[in-house]
Design a protein around this motif. Sequence first.
Motif, PDB file in Angstrom:
ATOM      1  N   ALA A  59       0.863  -1.186   0.000  1.00  0.00           N
ATOM      2  CA  ALA A  59       0.000   0.000   0.000  1.00  0.00           C
ATOM      3  C   ALA A  59       0.898   1.234   0.000  1.00  0.00           C
ATOM      4  CB  ALA A  59      -0.917  -0.002   1.226  1.00  0.00           C
ATOM      5  N   PRO A  60       1.137   1.838  -1.152  1.00  0.00           N
ATOM      6  CA  PRO A  60       2.051   2.977  -1.233  1.00  0.00           C
ATOM      7  C   PRO A  60       1.312   4.315  -1.239  1.00  0.00           C
ATOM      8  CG  PRO A  60       1.634   2.154  -3.426  1.00  0.00           C
ATOM      9  CD  PRO A  60       0.742   1.369  -2.491  1.00  0.00           C
ATOM     10  N   GLU A  61       2.008   5.341  -0.759  1.00  0.00           N
ATOM     11  CA  GLU A  61       1.515   6.694  -0.953  1.00  0.00           C
ATOM     12  C   GLU A  61       1.737   7.135  -2.398  1.00  0.00           C
ATOM     13  OE1 GLU A  61      -0.049   8.826   1.251  1.00  0.00           O
ATOM     14  OE2 GLU A  61      -0.199   7.020   2.492  1.00  0.00           O
ATOM     15  N   TYR A  62       2.812   6.618  -2.999  1.00  0.00           N
ATOM     16  CA  TYR A  62       3.156   7.015  -4.369  1.00  0.00           C
ATOM     17  C   TYR A  62       3.844   5.836  -5.047  1.00  0.00           C
ATOM     18  CZ  TYR A  62       3.970  10.496  -8.021  1.00  0.00           C
ATOM     19  OH  TYR A  62       3.920  11.211  -9.191  1.00  0.00           O
ATOM     20  N   VAL A  63       3.681   5.738  -6.371  1.00  0.00           N
ATOM     21  CA  VAL A  63       4.290   4.656  -7.143  1.00  0.00           C
ATOM     22  C   VAL A  63       5.140   5.254  -8.260  1.00  0.00           C
ATOM     23  CG1 VAL A  63       3.878   2.677  -8.656  1.00  0.00           C
ATOM     24  CG2 VAL A  63       2.427   3.034  -6.646  1.00  0.00           C
ATOM     25  N   VAL A  64       6.360   4.761  -8.384  1.00  0.00           N
ATOM     26  CA  VAL A  64       7.239   5.129  -9.499  1.00  0.00           C
ATOM     27  C   VAL A  64       7.425   3.902 -10.381  1.00  0.00           C
ATOM     28  CG1 VAL A  64       9.557   5.842 -10.188  1.00  0.00           C
ATOM     29  CG2 VAL A  64       8.448   6.925  -8.218  1.00  0.00           C
TER      30      VAL A  64
ATOM     31  N   LEU B 288       7.020  11.082 -16.630  1.00  0.00           N
ATOM     32  CA  LEU B 288       5.593  11.278 -16.894  1.00  0.00           C
ATOM     33  C   LEU B 288       4.820  11.327 -15.574  1.00  0.00           C
ATOM     34  CD1 LEU B 288       5.302   8.609 -19.724  1.00  0.00           C
ATOM     35  CD2 LEU B 288       5.465  11.087 -20.040  1.00  0.00           C
ATOM     36  N   ASP B 289       4.183  12.453 -15.295  1.00  0.00           N
ATOM     37  CA  ASP B 289       3.334  12.602 -14.116  1.00  0.00           C
ATOM     38  C   ASP B 289       1.927  12.143 -14.499  1.00  0.00           C
ATOM     39  OD1 ASP B 289       1.835  13.347 -11.960  1.00  0.00           O
ATOM     40  OD2 ASP B 289       2.475  15.436 -11.928  1.00  0.00           O
ATOM     41  N   HIS B 290       1.506  11.006 -13.958  1.00  0.00           N
ATOM     42  CA  HIS B 290       0.232  10.435 -14.373  1.00  0.00           C
ATOM     43  C   HIS B 290      -0.978  11.104 -13.735  1.00  0.00           C
ATOM     44  CE1 HIS B 290       2.091   7.487 -16.850  1.00  0.00           C
ATOM     45  NE2 HIS B 290       2.759   6.936 -15.857  1.00  0.00           N
TER      46      HIS B 290
ATOM     47  N   VAL C 145      -4.497   9.413 -12.621  1.00  0.00           N
ATOM     48  CA  VAL C 145      -3.971   8.653 -11.477  1.00  0.00           C
ATOM     49  C   VAL C 145      -3.033   9.580 -10.719  1.00  0.00           C
ATOM     50  CG1 VAL C 145      -2.701   6.614 -10.706  1.00  0.00           C
ATOM     51  CG2 VAL C 145      -4.191   6.470 -12.714  1.00  0.00           C
ATOM     52  N   GLU C 146      -3.476  10.044  -9.588  1.00  0.00           N
ATOM     53  CA  GLU C 146      -2.805  11.145  -8.900  1.00  0.00           C
ATOM     54  C   GLU C 146      -1.450  10.777  -8.307  1.00  0.00           C
ATOM     55  OE1 GLU C 146      -3.750  14.290  -8.650  1.00  0.00           O
ATOM     56  OE2 GLU C 146      -5.576  14.007  -9.822  1.00  0.00           O
ATOM     57  N   ASN C 147      -1.266   9.541  -7.934  1.00  0.00           N
ATOM     58  CA  ASN C 147      -0.071   9.189  -7.150  1.00  0.00           C
ATOM     59  C   ASN C 147       0.844   8.230  -7.898  1.00  0.00           C
ATOM     60  OD1 ASN C 147      -1.902   7.059  -6.941  1.00  0.00           O
ATOM     61  ND2 ASN C 147      -1.233   6.502  -4.865  1.00  0.00           N
TER      62      ASN C 147
ATOM     63  N   LEU D 287       9.973  15.145  -8.358  1.00  0.00           N
ATOM     64  CA  LEU D 287       8.527  15.106  -8.574  1.00  0.00           C
ATOM     65  C   LEU D 287       7.815  14.437  -7.404  1.00  0.00           C
ATOM     66  CD1 LEU D 287       5.950  15.399 -10.301  1.00  0.00           C
ATOM     67  CD2 LEU D 287       6.547  13.215 -11.381  1.00  0.00           C
ATOM     68  N   VAL D 288       8.347  13.294  -6.960  1.00  0.00           N
ATOM     69  CA  VAL D 288       7.725  12.576  -5.848  1.00  0.00           C
ATOM     70  C   VAL D 288       7.686  13.450  -4.599  1.00  0.00           C
ATOM     71  CG1 VAL D 288       7.930  10.590  -4.313  1.00  0.00           C
ATOM     72  CG2 VAL D 288       8.375  10.313  -6.763  1.00  0.00           C
ATOM     73  N   CYS D 289       8.799  14.086  -4.300  1.00  0.00           N
ATOM     74  CA  CYS D 289       8.852  14.928  -3.095  1.00  0.00           C
ATOM     75  C   CYS D 289       7.882  16.102  -3.194  1.00  0.00           C
ATOM     76  CB  CYS D 289      10.279  15.421  -2.861  1.00  0.00           C
ATOM     77  SG  CYS D 289      11.387  14.131  -2.261  1.00  0.00           S
ATOM     78  N   ASP D 290       7.754  16.650  -4.388  1.00  0.00           N
ATOM     79  CA  ASP D 290       6.792  17.736  -4.573  1.00  0.00           C
ATOM     80  C   ASP D 290       5.372  17.239  -4.310  1.00  0.00           C
ATOM     81  OD1 ASP D 290       6.088  20.487  -5.664  1.00  0.00           O
ATOM     82  OD2 ASP D 290       4.990  19.202  -7.058  1.00  0.00           O
ATOM     83  N   ARG D 291       5.041  16.055  -4.826  1.00  0.00           N
ATOM     84  CA  ARG D 291       3.688  15.526  -4.652  1.00  0.00           C
ATOM     85  C   ARG D 291       3.407  15.124  -3.206  1.00  0.00           C
ATOM     86  NH1 ARG D 291       3.543  17.929  -8.531  1.00  0.00           N
ATOM     87  NH2 ARG D 291       2.925  17.289 -10.639  1.00  0.00           N
ATOM     88  N   LEU D 292       4.428  14.689  -2.500  1.00  0.00           N
ATOM     89  CA  LEU D 292       4.241  14.256  -1.106  1.00  0.00           C
ATOM     90  C   LEU D 292       4.580  15.355  -0.095  1.00  0.00           C
ATOM     91  CD1 LEU D 292       5.620  10.596  -1.202  1.00  0.00           C
ATOM     92  CD2 LEU D 292       3.258  11.397  -1.480  1.00  0.00           C
ATOM     93  N   ALA D 293       4.842  16.561  -0.598  1.00  0.00           N
ATOM     94  CA  ALA D 293       5.151  17.719   0.259  1.00  0.00           C
ATOM     95  C   ALA D 293       6.344  17.453   1.163  1.00  0.00           C
ATOM     96  CB  ALA D 293       3.921  18.114   1.079  1.00  0.00           C
TER      97      ALA D 293
END
Length: 407
Positions: free
Chosen positions: A193-198, A327-329, A334-336, A358-364
């Motif tokens: 269960a991830p907060e974000y997926v790369v 690519l930011d989906h 798909v937000e994350n 990008l990940v750090c920006d999305r996860l603040a």
Amino acid sequence: MRQTDVLVVGGGATGAGVARDLALRGLDVTLVERGGLSAGTTGRTHGLLHSGARYAESDRAGAVECIEETRILKQIAGACVRDTGGFFVQLAEDDPAYFAEKRAACEDLGIPTEVVDSAAAREDVPGLAEAAERVLRVPDGVIYPSRLVAANAEDARRHGATILTGAPVQRIDIEGGQITGVAVGGNVDETVAPEYVVNAAGAWAGSVARMAGLTVEMRPTKGLMIAVEYEGLGPVLNRCRPPADGDIIVPHESEVVLGTTSVPVDDPDDFRRDEWEIETVFDECAKLLPGVTDADPRRSWWGVRPLYEPAEADREGRGISRGYVCLDHATDGVENAASIVGGKLTTYRAMAEVTADLVCDRLAVDAECRTADERLPAADDPARLDEFVATFDGQGPADEDVGAERP
């Protein structure tokens, strides 16, 4: 269910680089790879550390990125790379105007060059072809990809990341525009269960994306490499002509790697291994270094380039850009999730940095990249690096000879 801040799918150089970058920034990272580390494209390259000279006249931005990343890797990667230097060799049949164009482009971009006449070049490479008329010396080098990936993974693990090999992604669950769970099989057999997926699955990025209902336009090409017994070659040899089949020879200690071809494929797991590719690589590379014709073959392998090209771009094979795209989906619903595609082994660290930003920006998360300044663990200890390779089941054919004594 395994909870994690970021799930990285893909254990090649880019995936391991992303895991390291994010772990150094303090995130909880889980990396999953369906085989051992480097099992895909990374472990099946020719292992050239690009100075940028190959792309100087055709892709200025990519060339600058290559020389910048080459300088960084020479500082942080130790025995994961070799600073051999490189020659771009003009043969009698090659266009001298192309040589001049390449040299001018390199000089304009800050890639150091030196023109060497044929007599001086043969002092450095005694077996160089008689047809060699002059050489452009550039700061190319060699990458040992198995060591490089394993060292990145080990550093990620030391900073709290979980590295899972033999762990193929089997299903991706979406709810409300978010990835809520990723089912992983093999040695893991659980849901993450991830907060974000790369998605860093390289040539397989399109397949991973489809599990999340996304489209990532991959247009992979296969390339053949052949390792033969040949001691004493110092620099990388490149044919000084527009990129074509059989125009690179990469030195190892007691071998050289001959490459390569570029043939579009539909499936990176299922493609023809054609005899003509073997003949072409031998014939063309022998024009640079005739002694390889009689050298004993050690092994051969095909790799699949993770080329990205949207459907509207009408290019094929070597015409497809070797650049990379993150690519930011979120723009696809798909937000994350993000996919990092394309690129070259030399630029893996820069690709990882852009993705981690990008990940750090999305996860603040407010944290800067540190991977350009901090050396990889055991960088100056080849035996320890090879232990990392064994730990992560990370041996690929590209540098199998270098790790022959690995436990």
